[in-house]
Design an enzyme around this catalytic site. Sequence first.
Site, PDB file in Angstrom:
ATOM      1  N   LYS A 263      27.868  53.144  41.860  1.00  0.00           N
ATOM      2  CA  LYS A 263      28.839  54.213  41.969  1.00  0.00           C
ATOM      3  C   LYS A 263      29.084  54.901  40.622  1.00  0.00           C
ATOM      4  O   LYS A 263      29.530  56.041  40.570  1.00  0.00           O
ATOM      5  CB  LYS A 263      30.190  53.621  42.427  1.00  0.00           C
ATOM      6  CG  LYS A 263      30.160  52.954  43.750  1.00  0.00           C
ATOM      7  CD  LYS A 263      31.543  52.277  43.991  1.00  0.00           C
ATOM      8  CE  LYS A 263      31.481  51.392  45.189  1.00  0.00           C
ATOM      9  NZ  LYS A 263      32.717  50.547  45.295  1.00  0.00           N
ATOM     10  N   GLY A 264      28.818  54.192  39.549  1.00  0.00           N
ATOM     11  CA  GLY A 264      29.233  54.661  38.228  1.00  0.00           C
ATOM     12  C   GLY A 264      28.708  56.028  37.844  1.00  0.00           C
ATOM     13  O   GLY A 264      29.361  56.776  37.118  1.00  0.00           O
TER      14      GLY A 264
ATOM     15  N   GLU B 289      22.020  57.428  35.294  1.00  0.00           N
ATOM     16  CA  GLU B 289      22.905  56.261  35.198  1.00  0.00           C
ATOM     17  C   GLU B 289      24.068  56.557  34.257  1.00  0.00           C
ATOM     18  O   GLU B 289      23.910  57.280  33.272  1.00  0.00           O
ATOM     19  CB  GLU B 289      22.136  55.066  34.631  1.00  0.00           C
ATOM     20  CG  GLU B 289      21.422  54.221  35.673  1.00  0.00           C
ATOM     21  CD  GLU B 289      22.355  53.271  36.415  1.00  0.00           C
ATOM     22  OE1 GLU B 289      23.550  53.585  36.553  1.00  0.00           O
ATOM     23  OE2 GLU B 289      21.879  52.214  36.836  1.00  0.00           O
ATOM     24  N   ASP B 290      25.198  55.959  34.548  1.00  0.00           N
ATOM     25  CA  ASP B 290      26.342  56.089  33.641  1.00  0.00           C
ATOM     26  C   ASP B 290      26.140  55.261  32.379  1.00  0.00           C
ATOM     27  O   ASP B 290      26.473  55.684  31.289  1.00  0.00           O
ATOM     28  CB  ASP B 290      27.655  55.692  34.332  1.00  0.00           C
ATOM     29  CG  ASP B 290      27.563  54.332  34.999  1.00  0.00           C
ATOM     30  OD1 ASP B 290      26.463  53.953  35.437  1.00  0.00           O
ATOM     31  OD2 ASP B 290      28.587  53.631  35.091  1.00  0.00           O
TER      32      ASP B 290
ATOM     33  N   ASP C 159      22.889  48.932  29.970  1.00  0.00           N
ATOM     34  CA  ASP C 159      23.528  47.799  29.305  1.00  0.00           C
ATOM     35  C   ASP C 159      22.450  46.743  29.025  1.00  0.00           C
ATOM     36  O   ASP C 159      21.675  46.881  28.071  1.00  0.00           O
ATOM     37  CB  ASP C 159      24.633  47.301  30.254  1.00  0.00           C
ATOM     38  CG  ASP C 159      25.602  46.333  29.613  1.00  0.00           C
ATOM     39  OD1 ASP C 159      25.298  45.803  28.551  1.00  0.00           O
ATOM     40  OD2 ASP C 159      26.671  46.089  30.187  1.00  0.00           O
TER      41      ASP C 159
ATOM     42  N   LYS D 118      24.035  50.944  25.502  1.00  0.00           N
ATOM     43  CA  LYS D 118      24.519  49.830  24.657  1.00  0.00           C
ATOM     44  C   LYS D 118      23.308  49.023  24.200  1.00  0.00           C
ATOM     45  O   LYS D 118      22.974  48.002  24.804  1.00  0.00           O
ATOM     46  CB  LYS D 118      25.409  48.901  25.492  1.00  0.00           C
ATOM     47  CG  LYS D 118      26.873  49.216  25.509  1.00  0.00           C
ATOM     48  CD  LYS D 118      27.608  48.085  26.227  1.00  0.00           C
ATOM     49  CE  LYS D 118      29.074  48.366  26.379  1.00  0.00           C
ATOM     50  NZ  LYS D 118      29.742  47.328  27.188  1.00  0.00           N
TER      51      LYS D 118
ATOM     52  N   ASP E 244      33.991  51.604  35.625  1.00  0.00           N
ATOM     53  CA  ASP E 244      35.170  50.902  36.151  1.00  0.00           C
ATOM     54  C   ASP E 244      35.413  49.555  35.482  1.00  0.00           C
ATOM     55  O   ASP E 244      34.540  48.991  34.828  1.00  0.00           O
ATOM     56  CB  ASP E 244      34.994  50.650  37.648  1.00  0.00           C
ATOM     57  CG  ASP E 244      34.009  49.510  37.936  1.00  0.00           C
ATOM     58  OD1 ASP E 244      32.889  49.537  37.379  1.00  0.00           O
ATOM     59  OD2 ASP E 244      34.362  48.584  38.677  1.00  0.00           O
TER      60      ASP E 244
ATOM     61  N   ARG F  52      37.662  54.657  37.206  1.00  0.00           N
ATOM     62  CA  ARG F  52      36.490  55.553  37.292  1.00  0.00           C
ATOM     63  C   ARG F  52      36.900  57.009  37.160  1.00  0.00           C
ATOM     64  O   ARG F  52      36.136  57.846  36.689  1.00  0.00           O
ATOM     65  CB  ARG F  52      35.780  55.373  38.638  1.00  0.00           C
ATOM     66  CG  ARG F  52      35.100  54.028  38.833  1.00  0.00           C
ATOM     67  CD  ARG F  52      34.192  54.101  40.060  1.00  0.00           C
ATOM     68  NE  ARG F  52      33.829  52.788  40.572  1.00  0.00           N
ATOM     69  CZ  ARG F  52      32.804  52.056  40.150  1.00  0.00           C
ATOM     70  NH1 ARG F  52      32.040  52.507  39.177  1.00  0.00           N
ATOM     71  NH2 ARG F  52      32.539  50.883  40.687  1.00  0.00           N
TER      72      ARG F  52
HETATM   73  C1  PRP Z   1      26.481  49.411  36.152  1.00  0.00           C
HETATM   74  C2  PRP Z   1      25.793  50.705  35.779  1.00  0.00           C
HETATM   75  C3  PRP Z   1      24.348  50.358  35.909  1.00  0.00           C
HETATM   76  C4  PRP Z   1      24.308  48.903  35.521  1.00  0.00           C
HETATM   77  C5  PRP Z   1      23.837  48.773  34.117  1.00  0.00           C
HETATM   78  O1  PRP Z   1      26.564  49.324  37.541  1.00  0.00           O
HETATM   79  O2  PRP Z   1      26.161  51.757  36.631  1.00  0.00           O
HETATM   80  O3  PRP Z   1      23.869  50.539  37.219  1.00  0.00           O
HETATM   81  O4  PRP Z   1      25.641  48.389  35.630  1.00  0.00           O
HETATM   82  O5  PRP Z   1      23.825  47.433  33.718  1.00  0.00           O
HETATM   83  P1  PRP Z   1      22.523  46.685  33.242  1.00  0.00           P
HETATM   84  O6  PRP Z   1      21.792  47.571  32.295  1.00  0.00           O
HETATM   85  O7  PRP Z   1      23.105  45.448  32.573  1.00  0.00           O
HETATM   86  O8  PRP Z   1      21.713  46.344  34.445  1.00  0.00           O
HETATM   87  P2  PRP Z   1      27.452  48.257  38.299  1.00  0.00           P
HETATM   88  O9  PRP Z   1      26.555  47.173  38.808  1.00  0.00           O
HETATM   89  O10 PRP Z   1      28.613  47.849  37.457  1.00  0.00           O
HETATM   90  O11 PRP Z   1      27.945  49.056  39.569  1.00  0.00           O
HETATM   91  P3  PRP Z   1      28.818  50.409  39.661  1.00  0.00           P
HETATM   92  O12 PRP Z   1      27.971  51.520  39.103  1.00  0.00           O
HETATM   93  O13 PRP Z   1      29.060  50.557  41.113  1.00  0.00           O
HETATM   94  O14 PRP Z   1      30.076  50.197  38.859  1.00  0.00           O
END
Ligand code: PRP
Length: 179
Positions: A42-43, A98-99, A102, A130, A158, A164
């Site tokens: 969703k991000g 992607e938001d 990580d 990051k 979030d 969000r």
């Molecule tokens: C977040 C973000 C990416 C992912 C990145 O999604 O939107 O999809 O984490 O993390 P990574 O590089 O460690 O894989 P999340 O799973 O929190 O879901 P959301 O977007 O619904 O909040």
Amino acid sequence: MKNDVEKILFTKEEISEKVKYLANQIKCAYEGKNPLILCILKGSLIFTADLVRELDFPCTIDFMQVSSYGSGSETTGKLKIKKDMDSDVNGRDVIIVEDILDSGVTLSNLLPEIKRRGAKSVAVCVFLNKPERRIAEINADYIGYDIENEFVIGYGLDYDEKYRNLPYVGVLKRSVYEK
Ligand code: PRP
């Protein structure tokens, strides 16, 4: 919500300028190619909505919701598709939006899946990166900001499904997630 924010990292105005900058880069590379903009829910919802409105050429938009399960240093083969896109990516130029990038585990599992489906090309556009947290070997083609390892919220990001809708990116107070 405001009381839970330690500091603002990027204001609404700064975000708007950055989105325009990214859109301009994408425009140079993709104009005339009718790329498929793939928003990862969703991000990425808010970033994608802003980004596509700065792209003044034909593109299509679709959505996926994925997660990568497992933990530790294992980084491959564990993609869980919660919602799939409707589009056939065969022969398409795909831009994954992607938001945040990580650990890189999500994208390192998603990218091969999109390629496996026959995409002509796959690029990655992330608003926040990051690098310190990376465990999978993955890099984005378009990056808004490199940030430090802080708990960021807002502009789609979030904590426990909250924040969000903040129009800026902020750092969450430790007291909120340590209580
Ligand atoms: C977040 C973000 C990416 C992912 C990145 O999604 O939107 O999809 O984490 O993390 P990574 O590089 O460690 O894989 P999340 O799973 O929190 O879901 P959301 O977007 O619904 O909040």
